[in-house]
Scaffold this active site. Structure first.
Site, PDB file in Angstrom:
ATOM      1  N   LYS A 124      -8.304  80.333-119.664  1.00 51.59           N
ATOM      2  CA  LYS A 124      -9.752  79.691-119.561  1.00 51.59           C
ATOM      3  C   LYS A 124     -10.071  78.562-120.883  1.00 51.59           C
ATOM      4  O   LYS A 124     -10.388  77.600-120.328  1.00 51.59           O
ATOM      5  CB  LYS A 124     -10.771  80.591-119.556  1.00 51.59           C
ATOM      6  CG  LYS A 124     -10.602  81.202-118.176  1.00 51.59           C
ATOM      7  CD  LYS A 124     -11.706  81.973-117.622  1.00 51.59           C
ATOM      8  CE  LYS A 124     -11.576  82.482-115.971  1.00 51.59           C
ATOM      9  NZ  LYS A 124     -12.727  82.812-115.134  1.00 51.59           N
ATOM     10  N   LYS A 207      -2.182  82.248-110.506  1.00 53.71           N
ATOM     11  CA  LYS A 207      -2.861  83.189-109.550  1.00 53.71           C
ATOM     12  C   LYS A 207      -3.967  82.426-108.794  1.00 53.71           C
ATOM     13  O   LYS A 207      -4.442  81.332-109.334  1.00 53.71           O
ATOM     14  CB  LYS A 207      -3.735  83.962-110.545  1.00 53.71           C
ATOM     15  CG  LYS A 207      -4.574  85.179-110.211  1.00 53.71           C
ATOM     16  CD  LYS A 207      -5.315  85.539-111.265  1.00 53.71           C
ATOM     17  CE  LYS A 207      -6.563  85.341-111.753  1.00 53.71           C
ATOM     18  NZ  LYS A 207      -7.925  85.644-111.032  1.00 53.71           N
ATOM     19  N   LYS A 210     -10.795  81.481-107.932  1.00 50.35           N
ATOM     20  CA  LYS A 210     -11.868  81.124-107.112  1.00 50.35           C
ATOM     21  C   LYS A 210     -12.671  79.819-107.904  1.00 50.35           C
ATOM     22  O   LYS A 210     -13.373  78.986-107.116  1.00 50.35           O
ATOM     23  CB  LYS A 210     -13.349  82.064-106.796  1.00 50.35           C
ATOM     24  CG  LYS A 210     -13.913  82.533-108.111  1.00 50.35           C
ATOM     25  CD  LYS A 210     -14.887  83.390-107.563  1.00 50.35           C
ATOM     26  CE  LYS A 210     -14.972  84.658-108.213  1.00 50.35           C
ATOM     27  NZ  LYS A 210     -14.857  84.866-109.585  1.00 50.35           N
TER      28      LYS A 210
HETATM   29  P1  ATP Z   1     -12.581  82.979-111.879  1.00 51.47           P
HETATM   30  O1  ATP Z   1     -11.509  81.832-111.198  1.00 51.47           O
HETATM   31  O2  ATP Z   1     -13.826  82.412-111.652  1.00 51.47           O
HETATM   32  O3  ATP Z   1     -11.930  83.419-113.116  1.00 51.47           O
HETATM   33  P2  ATP Z   1     -11.033  84.901-110.065  1.00 51.47           P
HETATM   34  O4  ATP Z   1     -10.895  84.510-108.632  1.00 51.47           O
HETATM   35  O5  ATP Z   1     -10.046  85.122-111.162  1.00 51.47           O
HETATM   36  O6  ATP Z   1     -12.418  84.023-110.609  1.00 51.47           O
HETATM   37  P3  ATP Z   1     -12.701  87.259-110.854  1.00 51.47           P
HETATM   38  O7  ATP Z   1     -14.051  87.286-110.578  1.00 51.47           O
HETATM   39  O8  ATP Z   1     -12.006  87.017-112.268  1.00 51.47           O
HETATM   40  O9  ATP Z   1     -11.915  86.248-110.091  1.00 51.47           O
HETATM   41  O10 ATP Z   1     -11.934  88.679-110.474  1.00 51.47           O
HETATM   42  C1  ATP Z   1     -12.865  89.345-109.511  1.00 51.47           C
HETATM   43  C2  ATP Z   1     -11.799  90.509-109.117  1.00 51.47           C
HETATM   44  O11 ATP Z   1     -10.605  90.037-108.128  1.00 51.47           O
HETATM   45  C3  ATP Z   1     -10.640  91.328-110.143  1.00 51.47           C
HETATM   46  O12 ATP Z   1     -10.668  92.666-109.885  1.00 51.47           O
HETATM   47  C4  ATP Z   1      -9.730  90.430-110.404  1.00 51.47           C
HETATM   48  O13 ATP Z   1      -8.400  91.174-110.720  1.00 51.47           O
HETATM   49  C5  ATP Z   1      -9.376  90.133-108.684  1.00 51.47           C
HETATM   50  N1  ATP Z   1      -8.638  88.903-108.553  1.00 51.47           N
HETATM   51  C6  ATP Z   1      -8.948  87.672-108.960  1.00 51.47           C
HETATM   52  N2  ATP Z   1      -7.979  87.012-108.444  1.00 51.47           N
HETATM   53  C7  ATP Z   1      -6.991  87.859-107.775  1.00 51.47           C
HETATM   54  C8  ATP Z   1      -5.724  87.377-107.416  1.00 51.47           C
HETATM   55  N3  ATP Z   1      -5.317  86.036-107.191  1.00 51.47           N
HETATM   56  N4  ATP Z   1      -5.089  88.470-106.772  1.00 51.47           N
HETATM   57  C9  ATP Z   1      -5.456  89.646-106.603  1.00 51.47           C
HETATM   58  N5  ATP Z   1      -6.806  90.222-107.224  1.00 51.47           N
HETATM   59  C10 ATP Z   1      -7.317  89.064-107.734  1.00 51.47           C
END
Ligand code: ATP
Ligand code: LTN
Length: 343
Positions: A124, A207, A210
């Site tokens: 990040k 990955k 969002k």
């Molecule tokens: P951001 O982009 O805002 O960091 P993010 O999509 O990575 O958000 P988080 O809020 O960090 O999501 O994660 C919420 C939950 O979803 C956590 O348990 C994380 O491990 C899971 N998660 C996030 N992205 C993935 C993915 N691509 N595949 C599987 N699990 C995920």
């Protein structure tokens, strides 16, 4: 007269399960398959707390109006995905001030070197090489506070959060050694066997996230069936035409993983069924499975969002329950550290 309880009492022998998502944007298919789906499957076996981590979300800049909307939306999405609001504790992190209070203490028991090794921080901060907030750096101390406040046994998350769970365990061990082995419960991580790392549809080496600026990289749980079909049709795949599950074909592997996480079928069963077929078949059928999964969640979320007073009442009730539990742990920590009791 017999009393009907809207809420079943939590049998004391149930272990505690806790998890959360940042309301930093609409949730994605990765959030659902890596996290929410497993919360739903495991919820009846545990005493559960699920919340929206708004304090974590502001470690990067958020628009105030959006943040509020996304926080309601996150809670509504949990319920739409199958979380039972009458048997779990649902709340917004900022409504329970003990999270920020314990985070301060934990900040004093975690080291710069440990935080600097966190992959999420490195990723990040690389994306915004200017104005990296101190909050982004100490993010794991707040996450450790979230978990340790409730004597949590199990934390279901996607693969990317494993490192944050490890640092939480290290902090807990460190403080237990100093202040008594019964201070904190050491939490275990639950990472699902499939779906723990859904990849971006535009770059299958990174990955699905969002907060990715490219909307085509992720399926959001708000996407229409048509948008889902378009995104999967455009998904980046690999050279060649054989549908095989291998490291050399990360795009194809991602689509197979998505199917496997949705249906429960093994990756082998899925590839066998595609023998002799084209990438196009895999894309179309994955799109239909994703649309059938996301559709009901999307529709139910929209229904729930029409009644924010219901969501407010759940958040209020949840925060009250969480506060009682969290304040007991915080009081214990303060006493052991040597603070004068508040009287
Ligand atoms: P951001 O982009 O805002 O960091 P993010 O999509 O990575 O958000 P988080 O809020 O960090 O999501 O994660 C919420 C939950 O979803 C956590 O348990 C994380 O491990 C899971 N998660 C996030 N992205 C993935 C993915 N691509 N595949 C599987 N699990 C995920
Ligand atoms: N860091 C997590 C969100 C999170 C969390 C938690 C997950 C904050 N506090 C406590 C589990 C338990 C993420 O997914 N980025």
């Amino acid at each position: 007269m017999t009393q009907i309880h809207s809420q079943a009492p939590v049998p004391s022998e149930k272990k505690v399960m806790l998890s959360a998502v940042q309301p930093s944007n609409r949730l994605t298919l990765g959030n659902y398959l890596g996290a929410l789906k497993n919360w739903v499957q495991l919820q009846s076996q545990f005493d559960c707390l699920f919340f929206a981590v708004d304090l974590h979300a502001v470690t990067v800049r958020q628009d105030p109006k959006e943040l509020k909307e996304q926080t309601y939306r996150a809670i509504a999405t949990y319920i739409a995905a199958g979380i039972d609001p009458n048997s779990v504790t649902l709340f917004a992190q900022s409504h329970v001030p003990q999270h920020a209070e314990l985070a301060w203490i934990l900040n004093c028991f975690v080291y710069m070197g440990e935080l600097g090794r966190m992959t999420q921080f490195k990723d990040k901060s690389a994306k915004q090489d200017q104005n990296i907030s101190v909050g982004l750096f100490t993010y794991p101390a707040l996450m450790a506070a979230d978990i340790l406040l409730y004597k949590t046994h199990l934390v279901p998350v996607g693969e990317d959060q494993k490192q944050h769970l490890e640092i939480t365990r290290d902090i807990a061990h460190r403080m237990n050694q100093i202040y008594g082995s019964d201070l904190f419960t050491i939490p275990e991580v639950y990472i699902p066997p499939v779906g723990a790392r859904i990849m971006s549809l535009q770059n299958p080496l990174s990955k699905m996230s969002k907060s990715d600026p490219d909307p085509n990289s992720a399926v959001y749980l708000t996407d229409s069936d048509d948008q889902i079909r378009k995104k999967l049709k455009r998904a980046v795949t690999d050279s060649g035409s054989d549908i095989v599950y291998s490291e050399e074909k990360p795009g194809i592997r991602n689509l197979i993983d998505i199917q496997s996480a949705i249906t429960g079928r093994s990756t082998q069963q899925i590839t066998d069924a595609y023998a002799g077929k084209q990438y196009g078949h895999l894309k179309v059928e994955t799109a239909e499975l994703v649309a059938a999964t996301v559709g009901p969640i999307r529709n139910r979320t929209e229904e729930l969002l029409r009644d924010t007073s219901y969501l407010d009442s759940l958040l209020k009730k949840g925060a009250e329950k969480a506060k009682t539990r969290a304040s007991n742990t915080l009081k214990d920590v303060y006493e052991r550290i040597g603070f004068i009791p508040r009287g």
